[in-house]
Design a protein around this motif. Structure first.
Motif, short mmCIF file in Angstrom:
data_model
loop_
_atom_site.label_atom_id
_atom_site.label_comp_id
_atom_site.label_asym_id
_atom_site.label_seq_id
_atom_site.Cartn_x
_atom_site.Cartn_y
_atom_site.Cartn_z
N LYS A 82 3.67 16.00 4.81
CA LYS A 82 2.40 16.36 4.18
C LYS A 82 1.43 15.18 4.15
CE LYS A 82 4.77 19.73 1.24
NZ LYS A 82 4.25 20.95 1.85
N GLY A 83 1.83 14.06 4.71
CA GLY A 83 0.95 12.91 4.83
C GLY A 83 0.88 12.01 3.61
N LEU A 84 1.73 12.25 2.61
CA LEU A 84 1.64 11.47 1.36
C LEU A 84 2.31 10.11 1.47
CD1 LEU A 84 2.30 14.22 -1.35
CD2 LEU A 84 0.12 13.24 -0.67
N VAL A 85 3.35 10.01 2.28
CA VAL A 85 4.08 8.74 2.41
C VAL A 85 4.42 8.50 3.86
CG1 VAL A 85 5.10 9.00 0.09
CG2 VAL A 85 6.39 9.76 2.11
N GLU A 86 4.79 7.25 4.14
CA GLU A 86 5.35 6.93 5.45
C GLU A 86 6.50 5.96 5.24
OE1 GLU A 86 2.44 5.02 7.88
OE2 GLU A 86 2.11 3.36 6.49
N SER A 87 7.54 6.14 6.03
CA SER A 87 8.72 5.28 5.92
C SER A 87 8.88 4.46 7.18
CB SER A 87 9.98 6.14 5.71
OG SER A 87 9.89 6.85 4.49
N ARG A 88 9.13 3.17 6.98
CA ARG A 88 9.34 2.26 8.11
C ARG A 88 10.55 1.38 7.84
NH1 ARG A 88 3.20 0.00 9.40
NH2 ARG A 88 2.30 2.02 10.05
N PRO A 89 11.29 1.07 8.89
CA PRO A 89 12.44 0.18 8.72
C PRO A 89 12.02 -1.16 8.10
CG PRO A 89 12.45 1.18 10.90
CD PRO A 89 11.13 1.50 10.29
N ARG A 90 12.79 -1.62 7.16
CA ARG A 90 12.63 -2.92 6.50
C ARG A 90 11.46 -3.00 5.53
NH1 ARG A 90 14.09 -4.19 11.67
NH2 ARG A 90 11.93 -4.56 12.33
N ARG A 126 6.22 3.91 1.77
CA ARG A 126 4.96 3.50 1.19
C ARG A 126 4.02 4.71 1.05
NH1 ARG A 126 2.84 -1.60 1.14
NH2 ARG A 126 4.47 -2.26 2.61
N VAL A 127 3.28 4.76 -0.06
CA VAL A 127 2.28 5.81 -0.25
C VAL A 127 1.11 5.55 0.69
CG1 VAL A 127 0.71 6.92 -1.89
CG2 VAL A 127 2.94 6.09 -2.67
N THR A 128 0.71 6.56 1.44
CA THR A 128 -0.35 6.40 2.43
C THR A 128 -1.74 6.46 1.77
OG1 THR A 128 -0.38 8.77 2.87
CG2 THR A 128 1.04 7.41 4.27
N GLN A 129 -2.75 6.14 2.55
CA GLN A 129 -4.12 6.25 2.07
C GLN A 129 -4.48 7.72 1.88
OE1 GLN A 129 -6.09 3.56 1.17
NE2 GLN A 129 -4.10 2.55 1.50
N ARG A 130 -5.32 7.99 0.91
CA ARG A 130 -5.68 9.36 0.57
C ARG A 130 -6.26 10.12 1.76
NH1 ARG A 130 -6.67 12.19 -4.23
NH2 ARG A 130 -8.18 13.88 -4.04
N SER A 131 -6.91 9.41 2.67
CA SER A 131 -7.51 10.06 3.84
C SER A 131 -6.46 10.71 4.73
CB SER A 131 -8.33 9.05 4.65
OG SER A 131 -7.50 7.99 5.10
N ARG A 132 -5.21 10.33 4.58
CA ARG A 132 -4.13 10.89 5.40
C ARG A 132 -3.43 12.06 4.71
NH1 ARG A 132 -0.38 6.18 7.67
NH2 ARG A 132 0.68 8.06 8.45
N TRP A 133 -3.73 12.30 3.44
CA TRP A 133 -3.06 13.37 2.73
C TRP A 133 -3.58 14.73 3.20
CZ3 TRP A 133 -3.63 11.45 -3.06
CH2 TRP A 133 -3.00 10.21 -3.18
N ASN A 134 -2.67 15.65 3.38
CA ASN A 134 -3.06 17.02 3.77
C ASN A 134 -3.44 17.79 2.51
OD1 ASN A 134 -3.44 19.52 4.85
ND2 ASN A 134 -1.33 19.83 5.51
#
Length: 246
Positions: free
Chosen positions: A71-79, A83-91
């Motif tokens: 839904k664009g609220l978070v992104e997960s990356r190794p290490r 992280r919560v994404t910028q509001r512009s990416r939220w669906n």
């Protein structure tokens, strides 16, 4: 008034979604993000810490994060973690995100943004519906109006009928890309209707506005249908603004 027949003491219900544990975790985290308890750029606690804190399995937590990521609220990356994404990416048009936003007490800006979207989309859809509606569309809209009048918008049945009425108009427009917005528009209609009645009954009866719109669509008059929908949305926003001041 609260003592009137058919009026419920409106409370915002829980967001829709899975009843399974990971769905509940996704909802809880989604509400926290939309309420600002986790701001864009914040890193969520680690999988082990969070699963222990929420008393759920690590698998349920990972599934919840996948839902939020889709839904664009978070992104997960190794290490670097989740992280919560910028509001512009939220669906923001996702029906679950709309529900979570209203659970979190949405800002006035967000509510007005939803009405701006409705004002852009729905009058045009009503004009197209007046040109393209079928007899089945007319029958479905008429039935929805009857249900709205019988039960009122302060009841779950009445709000479901209201949603059906607006959905049928979008469907009657016979425009594929527009139909892709139908669930989002329907969710916006439902949540703003619930929200503006959360403390007191509506200050006026919205049924005459719906009947004028219905009659314009039945008559096959695009200009009248556009004008009627514009007025309906305008008055709905005015009702909501009164609720915000209550």
């Amino acid at each position: 008034m609260r003592g009137d027949p058919g009026y419920e003491d409106i409370k915002l219900p829980l967001a829709s979604g899975s009843r399974r544990i990971h769905g509940s975790v996704a909802r809880d985290l989604g509400v926290a993000i939309l309420a600002g308890r986790y701001a864009p750029g914040d890193v969520l606690p680690g999988e082990i810490e969070f699963s222990e804190q929420l008393k759920v399995s690590r698998t349920a937590y990972r599934e919840a994060v996948r839902i939020l990521s889709a839904k664009g609220l978070v992104e997960s990356r190794p290490r670097t973690g989740t992280r919560v994404t910028q509001r512009s990416r939220w669906n923001l048009l996702d029906p679950d995100i709309l529900a979570w936003a209203f659970e979190a007490e949405p800002s006035e800006t967000f509510i007005r943004d939803l009405f701006e979207l409705r004002m852009i989309v729905e009058p045009a859809a009503a004009a197209l519906a007046a040109e393209r509606r079928s007899e089945l569309d007319i029958s479905r809209m008429g039935h929805a109006l009857e249900e709205m009048g019988r039960y009122g918008l302060a009841t779950e049945i009445g709000r479901a009928a209201d949603q059906s009425f607006h959905n049928t108009i979008l469907e009657a427009a016979r425009n594929g890309p527009l139909m892709a917005l139908s669930s989002s528009i329907a969710a916006a209609v439902t949540w703003t209707t619930i929200f503006k009645q959360r403390r007191s009954a509506l200050p006026r009866d919205p049924m005459p506005d719906h009947r004028i719109l219905y009659e314009a669509i039945v008559a096959g008059d695009p200009a009248a249908a556009r004008a009627a929908m514009t007025e309906l949305v305008r008055l709905a926003l005015a009702d909501t603004e009164l609720s915000l001041k209550a």
